[in-house]
Enzyme design. Structure first.
Site, short mmCIF file in Angstrom:
data_model
loop_
_atom_site.label_atom_id
_atom_site.label_comp_id
_atom_site.label_asym_id
_atom_site.label_seq_id
_atom_site.Cartn_x
_atom_site.Cartn_y
_atom_site.Cartn_z
CG HIS A 147 39.36 38.32 40.39
ND1 HIS A 147 39.39 38.47 41.76
CD2 HIS A 147 38.29 39.01 39.95
CE1 HIS A 147 38.35 39.21 42.14
NE2 HIS A 147 37.67 39.56 41.06
CG HIS A 163 39.48 45.44 44.23
ND1 HIS A 163 40.21 44.51 44.93
CD2 HIS A 163 38.26 44.88 44.07
CE1 HIS A 163 39.46 43.46 45.20
NE2 HIS A 163 38.28 43.67 44.69
#
Length: 302
Positions: free
Chosen positions: A49, A95
């Site tokens: 992830h 992110h």
């Protein structure tokens, strides 16, 4: 002279045909001989992830991995997930925001992966990329796929969507040289035949989970295929909530979250929605911690 030329051309053609027939075939695929004859859609893969969000600094709260991209691949990761953003005119992996965690240029990331693929010719790899700004595949993404060399090894399906049971085997993907499968959550109108719409072929349960029992339901899915005709992913990454609204990866719980017990419980909890089969993609934070690869091997029957 004409006859001689034709005869020579015929011989060259025959030699090429024979060479193709006797070309070596993959005998070990993704680490196991048994997987060479197994369908891509009937195989489980360890996933990372936000694979670019790498830091060894425990105070980098937005990090999701602590070992390099190459180290993740060497650990057995065969699905790389990442989120893209156009920042200062450059395509980057970040992110949520590049101001929060800047993972660098997409093209550099892809070049690193391509170097690893060149050194590991019997591996099938999947990209699952988030494209939140719906950036054009042809004007923004195609140049980086081509510059990195990934375009040359990307799988092009005969048509989409591809049902779970209709994918080629890992061995045939490796033998063809087209052993990278690329999925986007938003294909922005399409235009690249090797970029496939994720949710038309892969369903996901809820993400950003804060419940360590990972209750399963079908959260994101689209297209004409039934749920059981889709592959499926476990978003098996646990978060903690700060100040009532901010979610950060729960690094402290990683060894428990990434344990075989926890992952198998999650896969079993989703199995009834997936037609009774194991999850295809087990996506983790901190892939170097816990039993991720051992659990994926168990899901694959090893």
């Amino acid at each position: 002279m004409r006859t001689g030329t034709l005869t020579g051309a015929f011989l060259v053609s025959c030699v090429a045909s024979v060479a193709a027939l006797v070309a070596p075939r993959a005998t070990v695929c993704n680490g196991h001989a048994e997987l060479c004859s197994r369908s891509y859609g009937n195989t489980s893969y360890l996933g990372s992830h936000d694979s670019f969000a790498i830091s060894g600094d425990i105070f980098a709260l937005a990090r999701t991995q602590e070992v390099s991209l190459t180290a993740q691949l060497n650990l057995g990761v065969r699905m790389l997930q990442a989120q893209s953003h156009l920042f200062d005119g450059e395509l980057k992996f970040c992110h949520t925001s590049c101001l929060l965690f800047d993972g660098g240029l997409v093209v550099d990331y892809l070049k690193t992966v391509k170097s690893w693929l060149d050194a590991n010719p019997n591996e099938v790899l999947t990209f699952v990329f988030t494209n939140p700004e719906a950036l054009s595949l042809t004007t923004i993404w195609q140049p980086v796929f081509e510059a990195s060399g990934i375009a040359s090894v990307a799988y092009v399906p005969p048509s989409t969507p591809v049902a779970r049971s209709a994918w080629p085997t890992l061995g045939s993907l490796i033998d063809s040289g087209k052993r990278v499968l690329i999925f986007f959550d938003d294909t922005a109108g399409g235009g690249l035949n090797y970029v496939m719409p994720e949710f038309d072929m892969i369903w996901e349960p809820p993400f950003s989970e804060t419940n360590d029992t990972f209750p399963c339901r079908v959260d994101r899915i689209s297209g004409s295929l039934s749920t059981t005709q889709h592959m499926n992913m476990l978003n098996h990454n646990l978060n903690i909530e700060l100040f009532g609204s901010i979610l950060i990866p729960d690094y402290g719980a990683a060894s428990d979250t990434n344990s075989m017990t926890s992952i198998l419980a999650n896969s079993n909890g989703c199995a009834s929605l997936a037609g009774g089969v194991a999850a295809n993609f087990v996506m983790l934070d901190f892939v170097d911690i816990g039993q991720g690869m051992a659990t994926v091997n168990r899901l694959n029957g090893f």
